[in-house]
Each structure stands twice: as C-alpha cells, then as structure tokens.
Design a protein around this motif. Sequence first.
Motif, PDB file in Angstrom:
ATOM      1  N   HIS A  32       3.835  -2.152 -15.605  1.00  0.00           N
ATOM      2  CA  HIS A  32       3.689  -0.762 -16.050  1.00  0.00           C
ATOM      3  C   HIS A  32       2.226  -0.405 -16.303  1.00  0.00           C
ATOM      4  O   HIS A  32       1.801   0.715 -16.010  1.00  0.00           O
ATOM      5  CB  HIS A  32       4.535  -0.492 -17.289  1.00  0.00           C
ATOM      6  N   PHE A  33       1.446  -1.344 -16.845  1.00  0.00           N
ATOM      7  CA  PHE A  33       0.023  -1.065 -17.035  1.00  0.00           C
ATOM      8  C   PHE A  33      -0.676  -0.864 -15.696  1.00  0.00           C
ATOM      9  O   PHE A  33      -1.518   0.020 -15.549  1.00  0.00           O
ATOM     10  CB  PHE A  33      -0.657  -2.179 -17.833  1.00  0.00           C
ATOM     11  N   PHE A  34      -0.328  -1.670 -14.691  1.00  0.00           N
ATOM     12  CA  PHE A  34      -0.908  -1.491 -13.362  1.00  0.00           C
ATOM     13  C   PHE A  34      -0.488  -0.145 -12.749  1.00  0.00           C
ATOM     14  O   PHE A  34      -1.305   0.556 -12.159  1.00  0.00           O
ATOM     15  CB  PHE A  34      -0.519  -2.637 -12.423  1.00  0.00           C
ATOM     16  N   ILE A  35       0.773   0.209 -12.913  1.00  0.00           N
ATOM     17  CA  ILE A  35       1.237   1.501 -12.385  1.00  0.00           C
ATOM     18  C   ILE A  35       0.499   2.642 -13.070  1.00  0.00           C
ATOM     19  O   ILE A  35       0.056   3.597 -12.417  1.00  0.00           O
ATOM     20  CB  ILE A  35       2.766   1.635 -12.557  1.00  0.00           C
ATOM     21  N   LEU A  36       0.313   2.535 -14.385  1.00  0.00           N
ATOM     22  CA  LEU A  36      -0.424   3.570 -15.113  1.00  0.00           C
ATOM     23  C   LEU A  36      -1.865   3.646 -14.643  1.00  0.00           C
ATOM     24  O   LEU A  36      -2.454   4.733 -14.587  1.00  0.00           O
ATOM     25  CB  LEU A  36      -0.365   3.298 -16.615  1.00  0.00           C
ATOM     26  N   CYS A  37      -2.431   2.505 -14.310  1.00  0.00           N
ATOM     27  CA  CYS A  37      -3.803   2.485 -13.815  1.00  0.00           C
ATOM     28  C   CYS A  37      -3.907   3.236 -12.489  1.00  0.00           C
ATOM     29  O   CYS A  37      -4.837   4.027 -12.278  1.00  0.00           O
ATOM     30  CB  CYS A  37      -4.279   1.051 -13.659  1.00  0.00           C
ATOM     31  N   PHE A  38      -2.959   3.007 -11.591  1.00  0.00           N
ATOM     32  CA  PHE A  38      -2.970   3.707 -10.308  1.00  0.00           C
ATOM     33  C   PHE A  38      -2.691   5.201 -10.495  1.00  0.00           C
ATOM     34  O   PHE A  38      -3.266   6.026  -9.806  1.00  0.00           O
ATOM     35  CB  PHE A  38      -1.967   3.097  -9.349  1.00  0.00           C
ATOM     36  N   LYS A  39      -1.818   5.522 -11.434  1.00  0.00           N
ATOM     37  CA  LYS A  39      -1.549   6.935 -11.703  1.00  0.00           C
ATOM     38  C   LYS A  39      -2.773   7.612 -12.298  1.00  0.00           C
ATOM     39  O   LYS A  39      -3.066   8.748 -11.986  1.00  0.00           O
ATOM     40  CB  LYS A  39      -0.363   7.064 -12.651  1.00  0.00           C
ATOM     41  N   ALA A  40      -3.511   6.877 -13.148  1.00  0.00           N
ATOM     42  CA  ALA A  40      -4.726   7.431 -13.747  1.00  0.00           C
ATOM     43  C   ALA A  40      -5.797   7.636 -12.683  1.00  0.00           C
ATOM     44  O   ALA A  40      -6.548   8.600 -12.723  1.00  0.00           O
ATOM     45  CB  ALA A  40      -5.247   6.511 -14.847  1.00  0.00           C
ATOM     46  N   ALA A  41      -5.856   6.730 -11.700  1.00  0.00           N
ATOM     47  CA  ALA A  41      -6.837   6.870 -10.624  1.00  0.00           C
ATOM     48  C   ALA A  41      -6.508   8.083  -9.768  1.00  0.00           C
ATOM     49  O   ALA A  41      -7.403   8.795  -9.302  1.00  0.00           O
ATOM     50  CB  ALA A  41      -6.871   5.606  -9.776  1.00  0.00           C
ATOM     51  N   ASP A  42      -5.222   8.350  -9.545  1.00  0.00           N
ATOM     52  CA  ASP A  42      -4.825   9.512  -8.753  1.00  0.00           C
ATOM     53  C   ASP A  42      -5.081  10.809  -9.498  1.00  0.00           C
ATOM     54  O   ASP A  42      -5.417  11.834  -8.901  1.00  0.00           O
ATOM     55  CB  ASP A  42      -3.347   9.434  -8.392  1.00  0.00           C
ATOM     56  N   ALA A  43      -4.910  10.778 -10.822  1.00  0.00           N
ATOM     57  CA  ALA A  43      -5.056  11.988 -11.624  1.00  0.00           C
ATOM     58  C   ALA A  43      -6.491  12.228 -12.087  1.00  0.00           C
ATOM     59  O   ALA A  43      -6.787  13.262 -12.659  1.00  0.00           O
ATOM     60  CB  ALA A  43      -4.130  11.919 -12.832  1.00  0.00           C
ATOM     61  N   ALA A  44      -7.381  11.250 -11.858  1.00  0.00           N
ATOM     62  CA  ALA A  44      -8.754  11.384 -12.340  1.00  0.00           C
ATOM     63  C   ALA A  44      -9.467  12.513 -11.602  1.00  0.00           C
ATOM     64  O   ALA A  44      -9.294  12.701 -10.407  1.00  0.00           O
ATOM     65  CB  ALA A  44      -9.509  10.068 -12.113  1.00  0.00           C
ATOM     66  N   PRO A  45     -10.277  13.292 -12.354  1.00  0.00           N
ATOM     67  CA  PRO A  45     -11.016  14.370 -11.700  1.00  0.00           C
ATOM     68  C   PRO A  45     -12.074  13.794 -10.771  1.00  0.00           C
ATOM     69  O   PRO A  45     -12.728  12.813 -11.081  1.00  0.00           O
ATOM     70  CB  PRO A  45     -11.636  15.137 -12.882  1.00  0.00           C
ATOM     71  N   LYS A  46     -12.215  14.411  -9.610  1.00  0.00           N
ATOM     72  CA  LYS A  46     -13.183  13.946  -8.622  1.00  0.00           C
ATOM     73  C   LYS A  46     -14.571  14.482  -8.986  1.00  0.00           C
ATOM     74  O   LYS A  46     -14.727  15.636  -9.377  1.00  0.00           O
ATOM     75  CB  LYS A  46     -12.794  14.445  -7.217  1.00  0.00           C
ATOM     76  N   ALA A  47     -15.578  13.629  -8.835  1.00  0.00           N
ATOM     77  CA  ALA A  47     -16.965  14.022  -9.105  1.00  0.00           C
ATOM     78  C   ALA A  47     -17.481  14.883  -7.938  1.00  0.00           C
ATOM     79  O   ALA A  47     -17.164  14.617  -6.793  1.00  0.00           O
ATOM     80  CB  ALA A  47     -17.828  12.781  -9.274  1.00  0.00           C
ATOM     81  N   PRO A  48     -18.291  15.926  -8.229  1.00  0.00           N
ATOM     82  CA  PRO A  48     -18.790  16.788  -7.152  1.00  0.00           C
ATOM     83  C   PRO A  48     -19.826  16.095  -6.295  1.00  0.00           C
ATOM     84  O   PRO A  48     -20.457  15.198  -6.582  1.00  0.00           O
ATOM     85  CB  PRO A  48     -19.390  17.964  -7.893  1.00  0.00           C
TER      86      PRO A  48
END
Length: 158
Positions: A142-158
């Motif tokens: 679950h921690f790994f899944i949350l990590c991948f979900k956080a990477a997908d939801a992270a705001p992209k830098a301009p």
Amino acid sequence: MLHTLEKRLITLESWLAAGSLFLMLALSLFQIVIRNTLDFGYPEIEIINRYLLLVCGIMGAVLATSQLRHIKIDALTPLLSAHRLAQLRRFLLIFAALVCALLCYPAIQFCLDEWQYAPANERWTLPFTLIYPLGFTLLSLHFFILCFKAADAAPKAP
C-alpha cells in the motif's frame, strides 16, 4: 491496473477485517453463553480470539494506510511549500514501504521459529502467525501504491 489492484486489495482486506471481527464476537458470545449456562468453557476460544484481535488490528492498520489515515507526524507540513511537501511525501512513502518490506523477513523468521519450536498441543494455532508477514507485505504494498499515486498526482514543474 494499479487502481484495480488497490481496489481489490482493499475489498479483500475489508472482508478479512470484518470476518475476523464477526468471528471474534460470535466466539465470545458463544463462550459467554456456555460459561453461564453450563459452567463450562473452551480455553481454545480465548487463544483464537487473541489472534482474531490481532488480525483485526493489522487489517485496520493496512486499511488506514491505504487511505493515508495512518499515524504520521506532520510537524514540517506548515513550513514547506507544496512542491517540497510532495517531494518529501514521496520519499517518506518509499522509506515506509522499504521499512515494511524489510520487516517481512523477521516476521517470516518468527513464523518459521514458531513452526519449529511450538509444542505439539499448540501447533493448531500456528497458521494464525502468518498474519505478521502478511500484514507487513500488505503495508509495504500500500505504501508503494501510494507512492505511485503521489507521483501521478504531483504537480508538474514548468
């Protein structure tokens, strides 16, 4: 695919937690009725209830982790920007996943030791000890899944 896996895991964990809670309550009620009506009781029920309580607790921790409702210390949260907070959160999720994955090994060793050294009259309780490595494995997952979900939801830098 990750979302489907997570959803199925949460469903399985919820059923396991609810089933163990129901079984624990049913066995306790049965024990109370038997003791009060027949002045008799089964000591094995007490042992089973201890393990069922453990299953409920571990599955509760796993379910809380899957929703980011686990115990955490957010002392730095007000001091960090959203970008830094997202980076730190990803690192901490990976760290927690690795710690839980590393704890699987001693949990497996504990189970193997229990299987090897348990007295013959207590061997029937040994399958319950598998909740330790299962719990750490599920927490890590679950921690790994949350990590991948956080990477997908992270705001992209301009």
